[in-house]
Every structure is written in structure tokens, then in C-alpha cells.
Design an enzyme around this catalytic site. Structure first.
Site, PDB file in Angstrom:
ATOM      1  N   LYS A   1       1.061  -1.001   0.107  1.00  0.00           N
ATOM      2  CA  LYS A   1      -0.143   0.365   0.256  1.00  0.00           C
ATOM      3  C   LYS A   1       0.943   1.477  -0.166  1.00  0.00           C
ATOM      4  O   LYS A   1       0.762   2.376  -0.493  1.00  0.00           O
ATOM      5  CB  LYS A   1      -1.097   0.090   1.701  1.00  0.00           C
ATOM      6  CG  LYS A   1      -0.270  -0.311   2.952  1.00  0.00           C
ATOM      7  CD  LYS A   1      -0.457   1.604   3.743  1.00  0.00           C
ATOM      8  CE  LYS A   1       0.758   1.146   4.702  1.00  0.00           C
ATOM      9  NZ  LYS A   1       0.948   2.366   4.702  1.00  0.00           N
TER      10      LYS A   1
ATOM     11  N   THR B   1      -3.879   5.206   3.388  1.00  0.00           N
ATOM     12  CA  THR B   1      -2.365   6.547   3.435  1.00  0.00           C
ATOM     13  C   THR B   1      -2.322   6.865   2.034  1.00  0.00           C
ATOM     14  O   THR B   1      -1.639   7.704   1.438  1.00  0.00           O
ATOM     15  CB  THR B   1      -0.827   4.662   3.023  1.00  0.00           C
ATOM     16  OG1 THR B   1      -1.153   3.899   2.433  1.00  0.00           O
ATOM     17  CG2 THR B   1      -0.875   4.730   4.877  1.00  0.00           C
TER      18      THR B   1
END
Length: 312
Positions: A177, A234
Site C-alpha cells: 500500500k 495512506t
């Protein structure tokens, strides 16, 4: 007793959170602060947290949280892993080691084969944890009984842990990620819009799942906190260092070289791993080139949009 190895922002935040349950040792190589870690301004480190540069004192704990950067973990384990046999070792690193193309759990198992290995990961910012804001994380441990014991030991009233035995899936979700967050930041920095960011998140998640399943993970693990949850966080928050780094790349701005950006090294490792495994991961490959200065955001976009049309 619990010890946190690594007195950066995240390690300090975990120590502060766990102090609600009892004494915690927080170790760092160089502690040049007292009472408040400058990386967590406004957060007082409570009395139950013993801050020390004495590694021997920290290694006396039965449970060690390894809050070290992914690219530093291997070196630390090579030097000290032999002293950790029989302990419960919990990695919080989110990355793939550039030298070995292995994840944190494999590095730990290789350095301390008699230890219980676990991974703590998921959508979280150090500042949120340190301030006692509600946070849910994934705790991955291949041994169900050991995982359940760690879940009880590390969960707090506001730090909720969900357990899984899929260590590979959990740690890959946390590592990959960061790569996609750089891509998401780049499209925002370049002024390409939120629709482009949504496409990055969605297609990035597809790449994450493809690689993780290829390497033995369960696909459903990636739909949980350690994959999709962390990805959404994120890719959409200014608190994310990886997102800010990508945004700076997209805007053609300088970025603070003193800030650790795990996704940049992970992208390079991921590109090598994909090549070795014969996998097509176009977004990850472009992030590796972008972070390495080999391509501009505009050219990267052109390459991605020129790919053959296909089914979703």
C-alpha cells in the site's frame, strides 16, 4: 514484560498506548529527548514507559515489538537476532527488504528460528495511536494459540486488534500500500484529480492482491485492515509520508530527505520481485521508475493509459 525496539514516532506511539496496561520498555540507539519525543509533538510519554539506550535491558522482555524501518530490520537482526530465541517477536515494519526481497517475518524467522513471529499492521498513524484515538489493526501470527495470547497482551480499550494466521498476506498488504500511496500522491501533486486517484487505489489494490495471492496469501486478507484499510488511509491522508512524497514528485517539488519513505525502497524491491516471478504489475513498476527519477509523472501516465484495453 513488553519492550518496543525503535524509538521513532511509531515505536513511541505504541509504547505510549501499551503503557495503559503496565510497564513498557522503549529502546532507541540515540535518545536525545526527555518526556516528549519531538517526532510526536504534544504527546507526553507516561511514567510506565522506561526509555533507554540499553539494549540488554530491552531484550530482557519476553515480547519484543520491532518498530524498525523495513530496510534497517535485516541489519539489526543479523547483529542481535541470535539473542532473541524463544521470545515473541512482533514486527511493525511495512516493506520488502531490498537485499533479500523478503518480508519482515521471513527475516525474523531466519535470524531467530526459535522465536514466535508475528506482524502488527493496518491503517494507523503514530499521532492517532499516541493520542489514544480509536484504531483497529491486524495481528498476524501463524501459530493460532500464540496469536491469541499476543492479541490479549497488545490490545487496549482503544487499540483493537483483529487476528489472522495469514502472515504473508498481512505483511504484503502493509508493504504494497505504501507503493500505491506514492502513486496516489503523484496524481494529486500533478493536478490529475480525484478520479485519477480513485483509479490508482482500485487498480493498485488489484496489483496488491495479485502478488499476494501468487506468493501464498489468502485473497480475503487483502480486503481487510492490513490491505484495503491501510491502502485507503495512506492514499487519502496528508499524514502519510508516502502520499506526501508522491505529491512532491508530482508537483516537481523537493522532499525532506530526512523523512523515511518506505514505499520508495519497496517499489524497487517489488519491481525486482515481479520480474523474478513473471508478474505484470504496471503501477508498481511505474512507481519504482518515478521514485528513482527515471520517468516523469506525465510520461508514466502516458505509458499506463496506452496499455491495451482489457476486462476488469
Amino acid at each position: 514484560m513488553i519492550a518496543v525496539l525503535g524509538a521513532g514516532a511509531f515505536g513511541t506511539a505504541l509504547a505510549v498506548a501499551l503503557a495503559a496496561k503496565g510497564d513498557v520498555t522503549l529502546w532507541g540507539r540515540r535518545i536525545d529527548w526527555q518526556g516528549e519525543n519531538p517526532r510526536l509533538p504534544g504527546v507526553a510519554v507516561p511514567a510506565p514507559v522506561r526509555v533507554t539506550e540499553d539494549l540488554d535491558a530491552a531484550l530482557a522482555a519476553a515480547t519484543l515489538l520491532l518498530a524498525l524501518p523495513a530496510q534497517k530490520l535485516g541489519g539489526f537482526l543479523a547483529e542481535h537476532g541470535g539473542r532473541m530465541g524463544g521470545k515473541r517477536l512482533v514486527s511493525t515494519a511495512k516493506g520488502i527488504d531490498l537485499g533479500t526481497l523478503r518480508g519482515p517475518s521471513a527475516l525474523i524467522a531466519g535470524a531467530a528460528p526459535k522465536a514466535v513471529v508475528a506482524v502488527l499492521t493496518g491503517p494507523s498513524f503514530a499521532a492517532d495511536i499516541a493520542r489514544g484515538l480509536p484504531t483497529a489493526l491486524t495481528l498476524a501470527c501463524a501459530d493460532p494459540e500464540a496469536g491469541a495470547a499476543l492479541q490479549e497482551a497488545l490490545a487496549t480499550p482503544v487499540l483493537r486488534l483483529y487476528r489472522t494466521t495469514d502472515v504473508v498476506g498481512a505483511e504484503l498488504g502493509g508493504a504494497l500500500k505504501n507503493v500505491m500511496a506514492i502513486a496516489a500522491g503523484a496524481v494529486i501533486g500533478a493536478g490529475l484529480g480525484d478520479s485519477a486517484r480513485a483509479a490508482i487505489i482500485t487498480r493498485g489494490f488489484a496489483e496488491m492482491t495479485r502478488l499476494a495471492v501468487h506468493l501464498g496469501a489468502r485473497g480475503e486478507t487483502l480486503t481487510g485492515l492490513s490491505g484495503l484499510g491501510d491502502l485507503v488511509l495512506t492514499c487519502s491522508s496528508e499524514q502519510s509520508r508516502n502520499f506526501r512524497f508522491g505529491r512532491a514528485l508530482g508537483a516537481g517539488e523537493a522532499f525532506d530527505t530526512g523523512v523515511t519513505v518506505e514505499g520508495a525502497a519497496t517499489a524497487e524491491a517489488l519491481a525486482r520481485l515481479a520480474a523474478a516471478e513473471g508478474l505484470d504489475l504496471p503501477l508498481a513498476a511505474m512507481v519504482a521508475r518515478l521514485a528513482g527519477g527515471a520517468i516523469s509523472v506525465e510520461k508514466a501516465m502516458e505509458h499506463l493509459l496506452a496499455r491495451p484495453l482489457k476486462e476488469e
